[in-house]
Design an enzyme around this catalytic site. Structure first.
Site, PDB file in Angstrom:
ATOM      1  N   GLY A   1       0.812  -1.206   0.000  1.00 36.65           N
ATOM      2  CA  GLY A   1       0.000   0.000   0.000  1.00 36.65           C
ATOM      3  C   GLY A   1       0.841   1.248   0.000  1.00 36.65           C
TER       4      GLY A   1
ATOM      5  CD  GLU B   1       0.905   3.254  -3.287  1.00 38.68           C
ATOM      6  OE1 GLU B   1       1.828   2.421  -3.222  1.00 38.68           O
ATOM      7  OE2 GLU B   1       1.113   4.478  -3.326  1.00 38.68           O
TER       8      GLU B   1
ATOM      9  CD  GLU C   1       4.086  -1.055  -1.619  1.00 42.69           C
ATOM     10  OE1 GLU C   1       3.707  -2.098  -1.052  1.00 42.69           O
ATOM     11  OE2 GLU C   1       4.334  -0.010  -1.008  1.00 42.69           O
TER      12      GLU C   1
ATOM     13  CD  GLU D   1      12.549 -10.794   1.302  1.00 45.82           C
ATOM     14  OE1 GLU D   1      12.210 -11.989   1.104  1.00 45.82           O
ATOM     15  OE2 GLU D   1      13.100 -10.402   2.343  1.00 45.82           O
TER      16      GLU D   1
END
Length: 149
Positions: free
Chosen positions: A48, A64, A68, A119
């Site tokens: 997020g 988001e 990501e 990660e």
């Protein structure tokens, strides 16, 4: 009159920052990222980030999630909110984030860490509850909510 340098003036000018977290479930697994930036650097949490001006909560969470992790999702509904208070001097918070947790449906893609994530991977609830992972606050609470029928 209070000058801009006085603590009370700077505190009153500060506002919480609205952000979103994507709670994505796929076949009983939840998608988490290991944070690369403060707050929570190195800890695992839901992907997020900040809501941009003019962007809806659902638009922000889908954006988001993609930025990501590379995963495409569909925002379904708002689940909860989480206050993140980053300590400052004394009793004052240096930063205040309000994270809006949004349940999302996985559409496509396998997680690849990007943007500010170190990660990204799928976890079972049992893995998350094992205590071996350094989790952000409220991850387990939101996990339980996400897996309720």
């Amino acid at each position: 009159m209070v000058s801009p340098e006085t603590p009370s003036a700077s505190i009153s000018a500060q506002r919480p920052v609205a952000a979103v977290i994507a709670v994505v479930e796929r076949q009983g697994h939840l998608l988490l990222v290991r944070r690369g930036n403060a707050p929570d650097v190195g800890r695992w949490g839901f992907p997020g980030g900040k809501i941009e001006f003019g962007e809806t909560v659902f638009e922000a969470v889908v954006r988001e999630l993609r930025e990501e992790t590379g995963v495409r999702g569909q925002a379904l509904y708002t689940m909860d909110s989480v206050d993140v208070l980053v300590p400052g001097k004394g009793r004052l918070a240096r930063h205040h984030y309000v994270l809006i947790a949004v349940k999302c449906r996985w559409l496509s893609g396998e997680p690849v860490a990007a943007d500010d994530a170190l990660e990204a991977r799928w976890f079972t609830p049992m893995e998350l509850g094992s205590g071996q992972w350094d989790l952000s606050d409220r991850v387990m609470d939101i996990t339980r909510q996400a897996l309720q029928p």
